[in-house]
Design a protein around this motif. Structure first.
Motif, mmCIF file in Angstrom:
data_model
loop_
_atom_site.group_PDB
_atom_site.id
_atom_site.type_symbol
_atom_site.label_atom_id
_atom_site.label_comp_id
_atom_site.label_asym_id
_atom_site.label_seq_id
_atom_site.Cartn_x
_atom_site.Cartn_y
_atom_site.Cartn_z
ATOM 1 N N GLY B 182 0.833 -1.207 0.000
ATOM 2 C CA GLY B 182 0.000 0.000 0.000
ATOM 3 C C GLY B 182 0.861 1.248 0.000
ATOM 4 N N PHE B 183 1.914 1.247 0.824
ATOM 5 C CA PHE B 183 2.809 2.401 0.869
ATOM 6 C C PHE B 183 3.482 2.614 -0.482
ATOM 7 C CE2 PHE B 183 2.431 2.143 5.450
ATOM 8 C CZ PHE B 183 2.562 3.458 5.822
ATOM 9 N N MET B 185 2.415 1.714 -3.380
ATOM 10 C CA MET B 185 1.414 2.176 -4.352
ATOM 11 C C MET B 185 1.175 3.671 -4.188
ATOM 12 S SD MET B 185 -1.264 0.495 -6.197
ATOM 13 C CE MET B 185 -2.860 -0.024 -5.731
ATOM 14 N N LEU B 186 1.050 4.147 -2.941
ATOM 15 C CA LEU B 186 0.844 5.581 -2.738
ATOM 16 C C LEU B 186 2.066 6.369 -3.199
ATOM 17 C CD1 LEU B 186 -1.048 6.224 0.588
ATOM 18 C CD2 LEU B 186 -1.837 6.418 -1.739
ATOM 19 N N ILE B 188 4.031 5.561 -5.659
ATOM 20 C CA ILE B 188 3.918 5.639 -7.111
ATOM 21 C C ILE B 188 2.880 6.687 -7.493
ATOM 22 C CG2 ILE B 188 3.224 4.372 -9.171
ATOM 23 C CD1 ILE B 188 4.377 1.871 -7.824
ATOM 24 N N GLY B 189 1.782 6.728 -6.712
ATOM 25 C CA GLY B 189 0.745 7.729 -6.969
ATOM 26 C C GLY B 189 1.306 9.133 -6.870
ATOM 27 N N PHE B 190 2.137 9.390 -5.840
ATOM 28 C CA PHE B 190 2.737 10.722 -5.698
ATOM 29 C C PHE B 190 3.579 11.066 -6.912
ATOM 30 C CE2 PHE B 190 1.639 10.784 -1.216
ATOM 31 C CZ PHE B 190 1.385 12.127 -1.048
ATOM 32 N N TYR B 192 3.343 9.877 -9.859
ATOM 33 C CA TYR B 192 2.497 10.025 -11.041
ATOM 34 C C TYR B 192 1.808 11.388 -11.043
ATOM 35 C CZ TYR B 192 -0.998 9.157 -14.570
ATOM 36 O OH TYR B 192 -1.759 9.258 -15.689
ATOM 37 N N ILE B 193 1.336 11.816 -9.854
ATOM 38 C CA ILE B 193 0.667 13.115 -9.790
ATOM 39 C C ILE B 193 1.662 14.239 -10.079
ATOM 40 C CG2 ILE B 193 -0.440 14.731 -8.204
ATOM 41 C CD1 ILE B 193 -1.738 12.327 -6.885
ATOM 42 N N MET B 220 7.212 13.409 0.746
ATOM 43 C CA MET B 220 6.190 12.445 1.169
ATOM 44 C C MET B 220 6.246 11.193 0.327
ATOM 45 S SD MET B 220 2.668 14.250 2.190
ATOM 46 C CE MET B 220 1.715 12.947 2.892
ATOM 47 N N PHE B 224 7.071 7.403 1.606
ATOM 48 C CA PHE B 224 6.199 6.249 1.384
ATOM 49 C C PHE B 224 6.988 5.088 0.787
ATOM 50 C CE2 PHE B 224 2.388 9.072 1.595
ATOM 51 C CZ PHE B 224 1.704 8.335 2.533
ATOM 52 N N PHE C 21 -6.309 5.790 4.273
ATOM 53 C CA PHE C 21 -5.118 4.946 4.326
ATOM 54 C C PHE C 21 -4.662 4.785 5.775
ATOM 55 C CE2 PHE C 21 -0.594 4.056 3.987
ATOM 56 C CZ PHE C 21 -0.582 3.090 3.011
ATOM 57 N N MET C 44 -7.476 0.007 3.308
ATOM 58 C CA MET C 44 -6.224 0.616 2.875
ATOM 59 C C MET C 44 -6.084 0.578 1.358
ATOM 60 S SD MET C 44 -2.570 -0.618 4.167
ATOM 61 C CE MET C 44 -2.279 -1.472 2.647
ATOM 62 N N PHE C 51 -7.084 7.499 -4.346
ATOM 63 C CA PHE C 51 -5.956 8.392 -4.610
ATOM 64 C C PHE C 51 -5.659 8.465 -6.099
ATOM 65 C CE2 PHE C 51 -1.446 9.537 -4.450
ATOM 66 C CZ PHE C 51 -1.468 10.545 -3.513
ATOM 67 N N PHE C 52 -5.564 7.285 -6.731
ATOM 68 C CA PHE C 52 -5.212 7.267 -8.153
ATOM 69 C C PHE C 52 -6.331 7.826 -9.026
ATOM 70 C CE2 PHE C 52 -1.567 4.801 -7.154
ATOM 71 C CZ PHE C 52 -0.743 4.885 -8.258
#
Lengths: 141, 502, 132
Positions: B182-183, B185-186, B188-190, B192-193, B220, B224, C21, C44, C51-52
């Motif tokens: 999960g960490f 993935m977040l 990667i999300g950061f 990507y954004i 951040m 993560f 989360f 989670m 988010f995505f």
């Protein structure tokens, strides 16, 4: 479970559920839909059958051996479709370079290799759902 | 045909391993089980050959890119093959072949049935395929998928025996590994954004000009990643799952997990830090300092915990925590020498820990004793097994002529160059502690008389071959590290951006 | 201050996602009931989807499906995060299935689904010298 209504309803609905699952799989490459969601629907149809008619009857219709075979087949099929591109002298999973026609908007069976890949993935997902369900149910007794 | 294979080699390796993994379940009804084993060992040998070929290519001609599906970079998935890839592929080959060979001797008996044995091998090959994928990939989301496949496969092989202890450890491992995912993935999300890209090269290009506009978001994202991969690679305060999982799994599984699986996540972390975000930014945000401190703490704490264990496999599991600290210390130094040393340590710890776990597994199995204090005189009954265990122990301590020395020497030189004398002290202390927790095993096994007459003999012939292979490998790497060391240092230079990525 | 509130209002999906989360992670780490842990895992993973998807959203955009009948300029939302989250869902389905199977196995072996009790039983077994 010996519920008459439940059995009749599932028997009636099952063909339509499976049909809908296949519809979703077949429309995955060029329109909304997809192998994963379609495969889940097909798998759920089989799970509903096992739930209502009993696990034994369910695994008679679709033995563990068959689901294992289908699962392996789905993965190998994906790999084989990818290799078509390599054998035709271009890169892995390549559609255009391996000489298959590209998709056209609005025409369903025009996506080249992608439809075939989608089929393989759909089979794999459906059989995996059944395997998971059986594994969870068998642990109980 | 030959050019088709060599041009598509990176993707073919992964596909070959995945296909082999899925052919195995079909073979449950083959009469001779040996055929299945030979088949999977063949696939692993092909991986080693392919990895060595790629490493040679990279060493001579530099890194290259491969476009899956023929789609160019920002749209398609891109594979990046550089010296890091080559080094890790060779490590995978070196470690998996002997482990599979070792497993083939008594796998069916260990896990209960032939079907379970086949499932174990499938998961083993899936894990290998995912690690290979991590080595070759150049795309952030591909990293996530491969990390997930590796996590689920490694979680599942812990519970191969399905007994009370291993199932509990498996559940703990699964929960923490999923939190780690999960960490990641977040993270990667950061990225990507911030950049709108998933391709590592493009992320780096995008960030290099704009990162000063949003340092907080970048921080951040990086934290993560650090927590996520830290949990998965058992960085010290996040290691709680490791001792249980690695000590209760069956021997080949613990050898595989301890030596390779956690390294795969370190490789992924390195790729995210240096290939996606870029060395410039990583060294400007002082992230490496945090890794340096955590690494130092891990070395000492892991070793102290290891000293306190009496169970042989648990002691080895805590030793892994300590050795992961070495790798993070090298990464934390942030210099070519340090990073090269820690890449070299990935290889040398992999072969050493695999050997130690295999030997320890044999000792535990054939003597029926899991406690070190009750292993008096084992060396007289199992001279070869305890002999190779000694080789592994000496390598882990870092005695010259063994592979552990090469990597630890590099790390030491790196710390001296960076002027970090605390790190030097910690490295030396870590080695002394390694001697303190590993050599007593040898002492008890060789120099203490057993109380009663032992009734057991040497491990199976195939297992001895597998362990001897690893022992010879350790000595070979220790005496002639030439090409591998060069590969590690080239990888470090590439990652730090001193050698231009092609 | 006004600037901060404005930024929060504009980025509220991300804040919700991070809060979720946190809730999910907290649930996994603190609850001793194994089933609650699995629920926490799912919360989670759900937060990462949010988010995505929020990252790919464009206000006023429509689903990224080419409609042959529609005329003029149509704004589509970014389809890439949605495709990625499909992969994320597949992963979380398999993790959930695996953890449920493990819970059933644990229940059969220990007779409870409480992590603390299982740990206690484990320690007693280990203390009695029977290393299973």
């Amino acid at each position: 479970m010996s519920d008459f209504v439940l059995k009749r309803v599932v028997a009636l609905l099952l063909p339509f559920v499976q049909m809908f699952g296949l519809y979703v799989i077949f429309h995955g490459h060029l329109s909304p839909g997809g192998s994963f969601s379609g495969g889940i629907i097909v798998g759920l149809g089989m799970i509903a059958f096992s739930l209502v008619f009993g696990l034994e009857k369910g695994s008679e219709k679709l033995t563990e051996r068959t689901t294992t075979l289908i699962e392996s087949f789905g993965t190998l099929w994906y790999g084989a479709m990818g290799l078509v591109g390599v054998l035709r002298g271009s890169s892995f999973l390549m559609n255009k370079g391996s000489g298959v026609p590209l998709g056209e908007p609005g025409k369903l069976y025009s996506g080249g290799l992608i439809l075939l890949i989608t089929l393989g993935v759909g089979l794999k997902v459906a059989s995996t759902m059944v395997t998971l369900f059986n594994a969870l149910m068998e642990e109980e007794d | 045909m030959a050019t088709a294979i060599s041009e598509n080699l990176p993707v073919l390796l992964v596909v070959m391993l995945l296909s082999t993994a899925y052919i195995l379940p079909v073979l449950t009804r083959v009469r001779r089980f040996r055929l299945v084993e030979i088949f999977s060992i063949l696939a692993l040998c092909l991986t080693l050959v392919g990895g060595a070929y790629l490493a040679k290519e990279v060493l001579h001609n530099g890194s290259f890119h491969y476009q899956v599906g023929g789609w160019p970079a920002p749209w398609g998935i891109e594979l990046v093959i550089n010296s890091l890839t080559g080094l890790f592929l060779i490590t995978i080959g070196f470690v998996t072949i002997p482990i599979m060979l070792y497993a083939s001797a008594d796998l069916v008996e260990e896990v209960g049935s032939r079907q379970r044995a086949i499932w174990f091998m499938t998961l083993f090959l899936l894990l290998t395929a995912a690690l290979t994928g991590l080595a070759v990939t150049g795309d952030m989301f591909n990293v996530f998928v491969m990390v997930e496949v590796a996590s689920i496969a490694s979680v599942a092989i812990v519970s191969a025996r399905n007994d009370a202890a291993s199932v509990e450890a498996t559940f703990k491992y699964l929960m923490l590994a999923t939190i780690g995912s999960g960490f990641v993935m977040l993270g990667i999300g950061f990225l990507y954004i911030l950049t709108g890209n998933l391709n590592m090269g493009f992320i780096q290009h995008e960030l290099s000009t704009t990162w000063q506009n949003y340092p907080t978001a970048l921080w951040m994202g990086m934290s993560f990643f650090m927590v996520g991969f830290g949990v998965k690679s058992a960085l010290f305060p996040l290691h709680v799952w490791l001792p249980d999982a690695h000590s209760t799994a069956i021997t080949p599984a613990s050898a595989m997990l301890s030596s390779l699986a956690i390294k795969g996540y370190i490789i992924a972390l390195l790729k995210v830090f240096y290939m996606a975000v870029g060395a410039q930014i990583i060294l400007a945000l002082p992230i490496t300092n945090i890794l340096l401190v955590l690494g130092m703490v891990a070395i000492i704490a892991g070793a102290l915990f290891a000293l306190a264990q009496d169970e042989l496999k648990r002691r080895l599991a805590f030793s892994t925590v300590s050795q992961v600290g070495y790798i993070f210390l090298g990464i934390g130094l942030g210099t070519v020498q340090g990073l090269g040393g820690s890449l070299m340590h990935i290889l040398s710890h992999a072969i050493t820990k695999a050997l130690l776990f295999l030997a320890a597994g044999s000792i535990v199995k054939y003597t029926g004793e899991s406690k070190i204090s009750e292993m008096a005189g084992v060396g007289y009954q199992m001279p070869v097994t305890v002999g190779v265990f000694t080789v592994g122990a000496l390598s882990m301590v870092g005695i010259p002529l063994f592979s552990g020395f090469v990597s630890k020497w590099q790390l030491l030189l790196g710390s001296l160059q960076a002027g970090n004398y605390l790190a030097v002290l910690v490295l030396v202390l870590g080695s002394l502690l390694a001697a303190a927790y590993l050599l007593p095993v040898v002492k008890v096994a060789f120099f203490q008389k057993p109380e009663e007459k032992p009734l057991y003999g040497e491990a199976a012939y195939v297992q001895l071959v597998a362990m001897l292979f690893l022992a010879v490998l350790i000595i070979l790497v220790g005496t002639f590290p030439g090409a591998l060391l060069e590969l590690a240092q080239q990888a470090a230079r590439t990652l730090l951006g001193l050698e231009v990525l092609l | 201050m006004g600037d901060l509130i404005n930024r929060i209002l504009q980025n509220y999906p991300y804040i919700f996602a991070l809060a979720l989360f946190g809730i999910g992670t907290f649930t996994v780490l603190t609850h001793s009931n194994l089933l609650k842990k699995v629920i926490g895992i799912n919360i989670m993973e759900g937060s990462t989807y949010l988010f995505f998807i929020a990252a790919g959203n464009i206000r006023g955009g429509v689903a990224p499906i080419k409609d042959m009948a529609s005329q003029g300029e149509v704004i589509h939302v970014n389809p890439l995060p949605q495709a990625l989250m499909l992969t994320g869902i597949v992963v979380s389905v398999s993790v959930t299935a695996l953890s449920l199977a493990l819970i059933m196995r644990l229940y059969k072996l220990y007779g409870t689904v409480d992590a603390r009790e299982i740990h206690q039983i484990r320690n007693e077994v280990r203390a009695s010298g029977n290393s299973n």
